[in-house]
Design a protein around this motif. Structure first.
Motif, PDB file in Angstrom:
ATOM      1  N   LEU A  20       0.867  -1.174   0.000  1.00 40.14           N
ATOM      2  CA  LEU A  20       0.000   0.000   0.000  1.00 40.14           C
ATOM      3  C   LEU A  20       0.899   1.217   0.000  1.00 40.14           C
ATOM      4  CD1 LEU A  20      -2.761  -1.008   2.575  1.00 40.14           C
ATOM      5  CD2 LEU A  20      -3.128  -0.498   0.153  1.00 40.14           C
ATOM      6  N   ASP A  21       0.772   2.050  -1.024  1.00 38.99           N
ATOM      7  CA  ASP A  21       1.629   3.220  -1.164  1.00 38.99           C
ATOM      8  C   ASP A  21       3.086   2.749  -1.208  1.00 38.99           C
ATOM      9  OD1 ASP A  21       2.243   5.843  -1.509  1.00 38.99           O
ATOM     10  OD2 ASP A  21       1.749   6.483   0.516  1.00 38.99           O
ATOM     11  N   ASN A  22       3.887   3.070  -0.209  1.00 42.75           N
ATOM     12  CA  ASN A  22       5.298   2.667  -0.188  1.00 42.75           C
ATOM     13  C   ASN A  22       5.615   1.724   0.969  1.00 42.75           C
ATOM     14  OD1 ASN A  22       6.299   4.170  -2.487  1.00 42.75           O
ATOM     15  ND2 ASN A  22       5.922   6.012  -1.279  1.00 42.75           N
ATOM     16  N   HIS A  23       4.626   0.916   1.354  1.00 37.22           N
ATOM     17  CA  HIS A  23       4.823   0.002   2.478  1.00 37.22           C
ATOM     18  C   HIS A  23       4.334  -1.393   2.105  1.00 37.22           C
ATOM     19  CE1 HIS A  23       5.709   3.434   5.108  1.00 37.22           C
ATOM     20  NE2 HIS A  23       4.692   4.032   4.525  1.00 37.22           N
ATOM     21  N   LEU A  24       5.188  -2.410   2.331  1.00 37.64           N
ATOM     22  CA  LEU A  24       4.787  -3.788   2.083  1.00 37.64           C
ATOM     23  C   LEU A  24       3.653  -4.173   3.023  1.00 37.64           C
ATOM     24  CD1 LEU A  24       8.051  -5.912   1.690  1.00 37.64           C
ATOM     25  CD2 LEU A  24       6.356  -5.417  -0.067  1.00 37.64           C
ATOM     26  N   ASP A 127      -2.587   9.556 -15.251  1.00 41.94           N
ATOM     27  CA  ASP A 127      -1.745  10.725 -15.506  1.00 41.94           C
ATOM     28  C   ASP A 127      -1.696  11.625 -14.281  1.00 41.94           C
ATOM     29  OD1 ASP A 127      -0.255  12.736 -16.511  1.00 41.94           O
ATOM     30  OD2 ASP A 127      -1.606  13.273 -18.150  1.00 41.94           O
ATOM     31  N   THR A 128      -0.644  11.497 -13.504  1.00 42.84           N
ATOM     32  CA  THR A 128      -0.461  12.355 -12.326  1.00 42.84           C
ATOM     33  C   THR A 128       0.124  13.712 -12.715  1.00 42.84           C
ATOM     34  OG1 THR A 128       1.693  11.332 -11.927  1.00 42.84           O
ATOM     35  CG2 THR A 128      -0.185  10.409 -10.747  1.00 42.84           C
ATOM     36  N   THR A 129       0.301  13.935 -14.032  1.00 42.29           N
ATOM     37  CA  THR A 129       0.783  15.231 -14.534  1.00 42.29           C
ATOM     38  C   THR A 129      -0.305  15.927 -15.350  1.00 42.29           C
ATOM     39  OG1 THR A 129       1.701  14.312 -16.590  1.00 42.29           O
ATOM     40  CG2 THR A 129       3.121  14.295 -14.647  1.00 42.29           C
ATOM     41  N   LEU A 130      -1.550  15.514 -15.166  1.00 40.03           N
ATOM     42  CA  LEU A 130      -2.660  16.012 -15.963  1.00 40.03           C
ATOM     43  C   LEU A 130      -2.827  17.533 -15.826  1.00 40.03           C
ATOM     44  CD1 LEU A 130      -4.923  14.892 -17.807  1.00 40.03           C
ATOM     45  CD2 LEU A 130      -6.405  14.880 -15.792  1.00 40.03           C
ATOM     46  N   THR A 131      -3.072  18.196 -16.963  1.00 37.71           N
ATOM     47  CA  THR A 131      -3.350  19.638 -16.970  1.00 37.71           C
ATOM     48  C   THR A 131      -4.651  19.877 -17.730  1.00 37.71           C
ATOM     49  OG1 THR A 131      -2.180  20.073 -19.047  1.00 37.71           O
ATOM     50  CG2 THR A 131      -0.890  20.156 -16.993  1.00 37.71           C
ATOM     51  N   TYR A 132      -5.226  21.056 -17.521  1.00 34.73           N
ATOM     52  CA  TYR A 132      -6.480  21.378 -18.210  1.00 34.73           C
ATOM     53  C   TYR A 132      -6.265  21.489 -19.713  1.00 34.73           C
ATOM     54  CZ  TYR A 132     -11.247  23.016 -18.587  1.00 34.73           C
ATOM     55  OH  TYR A 132     -12.579  23.110 -18.890  1.00 34.73           O
ATOM     56  N   GLU A 133      -5.105  21.959 -20.127  1.00 33.29           N
ATOM     57  CA  GLU A 133      -4.804  22.060 -21.558  1.00 33.29           C
ATOM     58  C   GLU A 133      -4.813  20.675 -22.201  1.00 33.29           C
ATOM     59  OE1 GLU A 133      -3.905  23.401 -25.344  1.00 33.29           O
ATOM     60  OE2 GLU A 133      -4.683  24.479 -23.595  1.00 33.29           O
ATOM     61  N   SER A 160      -1.440   4.197   1.768  1.00 38.87           N
ATOM     62  CA  SER A 160      -1.169   3.497   3.021  1.00 38.87           C
ATOM     63  C   SER A 160      -1.867   4.118   4.218  1.00 38.87           C
ATOM     64  CB  SER A 160       0.344   3.443   3.276  1.00 38.87           C
ATOM     65  OG  SER A 160       0.887   4.747   3.350  1.00 38.87           O
ATOM     66  N   ASN A 161      -2.302   5.376   4.105  1.00 43.76           N
ATOM     67  CA  ASN A 161      -2.967   6.047   5.227  1.00 43.76           C
ATOM     68  C   ASN A 161      -4.466   5.761   5.274  1.00 43.76           C
ATOM     69  OD1 ASN A 161      -3.925   7.547   3.099  1.00 43.76           O
ATOM     70  ND2 ASN A 161      -3.085   9.504   3.778  1.00 43.76           N
ATOM     71  N   GLY A 162      -4.917   4.837   4.425  1.00 44.91           N
ATOM     72  CA  GLY A 162      -6.327   4.496   4.395  1.00 44.91           C
ATOM     73  C   GLY A 162      -7.129   5.335   3.419  1.00 44.91           C
ATOM     74  N   GLN A 163      -6.520   6.370   2.866  1.00 44.29           N
ATOM     75  CA  GLN A 163      -7.172   7.217   1.881  1.00 44.29           C
ATOM     76  C   GLN A 163      -6.870   6.691   0.465  1.00 44.29           C
ATOM     77  OE1 GLN A 163      -9.213   9.761   2.965  1.00 44.29           O
ATOM     78  NE2 GLN A 163      -8.730   8.891   4.985  1.00 44.29           N
ATOM     79  N   SER A 164      -7.326   7.402  -0.544  1.00 41.17           N
ATOM     80  CA  SER A 164      -7.061   7.012  -1.925  1.00 41.17           C
ATOM     81  C   SER A 164      -6.996   8.254  -2.796  1.00 41.17           C
ATOM     82  CB  SER A 164      -8.148   6.070  -2.445  1.00 41.17           C
ATOM     83  OG  SER A 164      -9.410   6.717  -2.436  1.00 41.17           O
ATOM     84  N   MET A 165      -6.426   8.093  -3.982  1.00 37.49           N
ATOM     85  CA  MET A 165      -6.334   9.199  -4.933  1.00 37.49           C
ATOM     86  C   MET A 165      -7.062   8.824  -6.217  1.00 37.49           C
ATOM     87  SD  MET A 165      -2.292   8.784  -5.945  1.00 37.49           S
ATOM     88  CE  MET A 165      -2.277  10.181  -7.080  1.00 37.49           C
ATOM     89  N   PRO A 166      -7.613   9.813  -6.949  1.00 37.62           N
ATOM     90  CA  PRO A 166      -8.326   9.508  -8.197  1.00 37.62           C
ATOM     91  C   PRO A 166      -7.414   8.799  -9.193  1.00 37.62           C
ATOM     92  CG  PRO A 166      -8.737  11.772  -7.512  1.00 37.62           C
ATOM     93  CD  PRO A 166      -7.630  11.253  -6.641  1.00 37.62           C
ATOM     94  N   ASP A 167      -7.948   7.775  -9.840  1.00 35.78           N
ATOM     95  CA  ASP A 167      -7.188   6.995 -10.812  1.00 35.78           C
ATOM     96  C   ASP A 167      -7.820   7.166 -12.197  1.00 35.78           C
ATOM     97  OD1 ASP A 167      -5.459   5.091 -11.966  1.00 35.78           O
ATOM     98  OD2 ASP A 167      -5.538   3.803 -10.211  1.00 35.78           O
TER      99      ASP A 167
END
Length: 266
Positions: A20-24, A127-133, A160-167
């Motif tokens: 999870l994230d950077n933890h085994l 895309d973690t570098t997404l822009t509006y353009e 790993s903190n129990g949260q999530s990010m948009p994919d």
């Protein structure tokens, strides 16, 4: 129940299954050691297209897992296989990280950078570098009829903190709302991944098992492909979610640590 002893190769999801994230995840290292001791092959099969094979190899090494680069198969690689089957020298407008761009450059595609250069395909990755353009240009290409392909449909990426990010799945919904078009999705649950893996690694379907934490990607792909499936409850899916779902795995386990114990018992 399908017999574990007949499985030669385990396809392992990564986020939510091995780490999870950077933890085994607890027991993951022991599980992989059990596979090796029992002469079982394993391939990391991830829908996360924000990194390429080499980046995942390095990430796993930092977590204490030393593997060959060829033991990683990403949705980005699967997408490049898919496009090559259609047009080897394709021009691609790609929404993805520099790692995914490197993957597509190595595959021999020309990456379109301007709205004035119409591509053969528009590919949406994580895309973690997404822009509006970028979003505006992509919508223009979709409306002009450029084939729309997405590397994977995952709505979120667990942290790993129990949260999530948009994919990428969340981004797919955005483009669908803006253009009315839905992409061809290449990553899990598309059984195309199994077709490529059996060809690339010289395996038969009855020798393969899928291990993952997501019902609508990992387990659904395994069910649709007719291979053995193991659901682990260390990522997205809870036991209640599983009990409420029509997608059913061959085995449901707390974690890969429990799967390691099953393999030892066989």
């Amino acid at each position: 129940m399908k017999e574990i002893k007949n499985i030669k190769c385990f396809l392992l999801d990564m986020d939510g299954t091995i780490y999870l994230d950077n933890h085994l995840i607890d027991g993951a290292l022991d599980f992989l050691q059990n596979l090796e001791l029992n002469q079982k092959q394993y391939i990391f099969l991830t829908n996360n297209s924000s990194e390429n094979k080499k980046a995942y190899q390095e990430k796993l090494a930092n977590l204490g897992l030393i593997i060959d680069e060829d033991q990683v198969f990403t949705s980005g690689e699967a997408t490049s296989w898919y496009i090559k089957n259609l047009k080897k020298d394709a021009k691609v407008f790609l929404l993805g990280t520099p790692f995914l761009e490197e993957e597509f450059n190595k595959a021999g595609f020309t990456l379109v950078k301007s709205r004035d250069d119409k591509p053969d395909f528009f590919v949406l990755g994580f895309d973690t570098t997404l822009t509006y353009e970028k979003i505006l240009v992509a919508c223009d290409f979709i409306r002009e009829g450029v084939p729309f392909i997405a590397t994977h449909p995952d709505l979120t990426c667990p942290l790993s903190n129990g949260q999530s990010m948009p994919d990428a799945g969340a981004m797919i919904s955005m483009f669908e709302a803006a253009t009315g078009k839905r992409p061809q999705i290449i990553g899990k649950p598309n059984v195309f991944n199994i077709e490529v893996i059996t060809k690339k690694y010289g395996l038969q379907k009855d020798e393969i098992a899928m291990v993952g934490d997501r019902l609508y990607t990992d387990i659904k792909m395994g069910v649709d492909a007719g291979i053995t499936t193991f659901l682990v409850l260390t990522g997205e899916t809870t036991l209640q979610m599983y009990e409420d779902s029509t997608i059913q795995a061959d085995y449901v386990l707390g974690s890969v640590k429990d799967l390691g114990k099953l393999i030892v018992n066989y």
